[in-house]
Every structure is written in C-alpha cells, then in structure tokens.
Design an enzyme around this catalytic site. Structure first.
Site, PDB file in Angstrom:
ATOM      1  N   HIS A 143      -3.627  -5.631   2.309  1.00  0.00           N
ATOM      2  CA  HIS A 143      -3.441  -5.846   3.741  1.00  0.00           C
ATOM      3  C   HIS A 143      -4.094  -7.189   4.059  1.00  0.00           C
ATOM      4  CE1 HIS A 143      -2.348  -1.613   4.145  1.00  0.00           C
ATOM      5  NE2 HIS A 143      -3.415  -1.297   3.449  1.00  0.00           N
ATOM      6  N   CYS A 145       0.802  -1.225   0.000  1.00  0.00           N
ATOM      7  CA  CYS A 145       0.000   0.000   0.000  1.00  0.00           C
ATOM      8  C   CYS A 145       0.836   1.276   0.000  1.00  0.00           C
ATOM      9  CB  CYS A 145      -0.983  -0.062   1.163  1.00  0.00           C
ATOM     10  SG  CYS A 145      -2.423   0.963   0.883  1.00  0.00           S
TER      11      CYS A 145
HETATM   12  N1  GLN Z   1      -2.316   6.910   2.055  1.00  0.00           N
HETATM   13  C1  GLN Z   1      -2.363   6.016   0.942  1.00  0.00           C
HETATM   14  C2  GLN Z   1      -3.708   5.985   0.227  1.00  0.00           C
HETATM   15  O1  GLN Z   1      -4.746   6.215   0.829  1.00  0.00           O
HETATM   16  C3  GLN Z   1      -1.986   4.634   1.391  1.00  0.00           C
HETATM   17  C4  GLN Z   1      -3.057   3.997   2.223  1.00  0.00           C
HETATM   18  C5  GLN Z   1      -2.604   2.719   2.842  1.00  0.00           C
HETATM   19  O2  GLN Z   1      -1.402   2.461   2.946  1.00  0.00           O
HETATM   20  N2  GLN Z   1      -3.559   1.962   3.344  1.00  0.00           N
HETATM   21  O3  GLN Z   1      -3.739   5.717  -0.954  1.00  0.00           O
END
Ligand code: GLN
Length: 237
Positions: free
Chosen positions: A186, A90
C-alpha cells in the site's frame, strides 16, 4: 485508455484508491484520455479494459467479492493472457493466486493467474517496506495477516530490503507473471513509485492504440525525493 478498478468499495483500503487516481492523472499528463470504470459485485464487466487494478481489503471484504470474482474469472484470465497490464494489491493479490485460507480455516479459492498460495496467521506483518525490483527501488507500506508462498517457477515482484514481504522469511515480495503484478504494498504504491505507474500505462497505451507508447517527460522530483528518504531511513548499507 479504459482502466477498470475492481471492487473499489470492498477492496480499497490504506489509500489504494490513490492508484486509480494516479493512473488517471498520469494517463492525461502523457497526452492520452483515461476512462475509469468501477466494477462492483453483480455489475457488468466493461466491454473494453486496457488496465485492471485491485486493492486491499479486510478478510470480510474478500468474502463479499468472491462470488463475483468467480463470475468474471474467464474474462480476467483472457485479459491477462492477452497481455493487459494488471496491478493487484494485498487482498486482491491473494485472490489472484490459487487460494487464500483465512486464519479461521475458510478457503477462498483464487483465480490462479499468479501461482501463489496464502495462509492467514494470528500475527500480522505491518510496516514500511523497501524492495529491489526490475523496475527499480520500490517503497510502500504493508499490513497483512496472510503469509504467501510462491509456487516453483513463480517470479516474485521484488526482493525485500526492509520489511516482511510475502511471508517474512524468504525475502520475496509479491509476484509477477507477464504483465500482471501482485504486491502487498500500500502507500498507495503508484504515487510513491511513478516508474511502476508508467510501466503499466505504457503497456496499456500500446494495447489501446496499437502503437508504441509516447510518454511526456513528467516532473516526479518530489516522489523521487520521498522514495529516496524512505530507502535511506530503512536500509542499512
Ligand atoms: N485480509 C488480508 C490479510 O490480512 C488482506 C489484507 C489487506 O489487503 N491489507 O492478509
């Protein structure tokens, strides 16, 4: 086997720390000895690194690690070139790409190890995911505002069977270049998909010992059952 977890304080949401724990446990069960390093902003990058991990985070967490990432970028690029396996989830996946442009227009430059570019959106892509990948069916959970586009010639990590993936339109998910995998998943991803954990461990074992990986036969029946249930629930045949 030296495992480096990048920025566990800033970039480790939705249980991504479970990836590091899974690797340490499985490395031990395969008969090797893990040494887990936590790399924090401003810290010295470990001398030895056979496997590098990064997790997800808020946009604000990404801003906090940005300067340090730039500082250790040459080392990370050299490790990637030398075949060190890496798993970036992510937020760290976005920063291993060319750039992440946040929803308010801030441009966070990335390492460019993966040829992907991400734009933040007002709408988030949230929910369970099923992918087809070269390492088999993969399940996980995504929550990102970033919409990621692959450069021409950049291979994805997988094809979306359920969920949004990189951008909700082209059915690609994540990116994979040699031994570097980036993904939005995740879950955390590794306990749910032990085949990916063992793929990374196998590469790291060869790097650490100079000899072929000698895996033990591990009982992953519960993980397989959980994954199959998620596939059956989400994918219409
Ligand atoms: N901040 C980033 C987004 O919203 C990554 C989010 C995350 O790592 N869950 O795209």
């Amino acid at each position: 086997m030296h495992v480096v977890h990048l920025y566990p304080r800033e970039m480790s949401i939705y249980g991504d720390l479970g990836n590091t724990r899974t690797l340490a446990a499985r490395i031990r069960r395969h008969g090797y000895s893990p040494v887990v390093h936590q790399h924090h902003p401003g810290g010295r990058f470990p001398e030895q690194a056979h496997l590098v991990l990064g997790g997800g985070g808020q946009d604000s967490g990404q801003v906090r690690v940005e300067a340090d990432l730039e500082h250790i970028s040459d080392r990370l690029r050299a490790l990637a070139r030398s075949g060190a396996p890496m798993l970036m989830i992510c937020g760290m996946y976005q920063l291993f790409g060319n750039a992440f442009i946040t929803v308010d227009g801030t441009r966070l430059p990335g390492l460019g190890i993966l040829d992907v570019t991400t734009h933040g959106n007002a709408k988030r892509m949230i929910g369970p995911v099923v992918l087809t990948t070269e390492l088999g069916d993969v399940v996980g959970y995504e929550n990102h505002s970033g919409s990621t586009t692959l450069g021409a010639g950049q291979a994805p990590f997988g094809t979306v069977r359920a969920g949004f993936g990189n951008n909700g339109t082209d059915r690609t998910e994540g990116a994979r270049t040699a031994n570097v995998i980036g993904s939005y998943l995740h879950g955390p991803i590794l306990p749910a998909n032990p085949a990916i954990a063992d793929h990374l461990i196998g590469l790291a074992a060869e790097l650490a010992t100079g000899r072929p990986f000698e895996p033990e036969l591990l009982d992953d029946a519960i993980a397989h059952e959980a994954r199959n249930r998620q596939v059956r629930r989400l994918v219409r045949r």
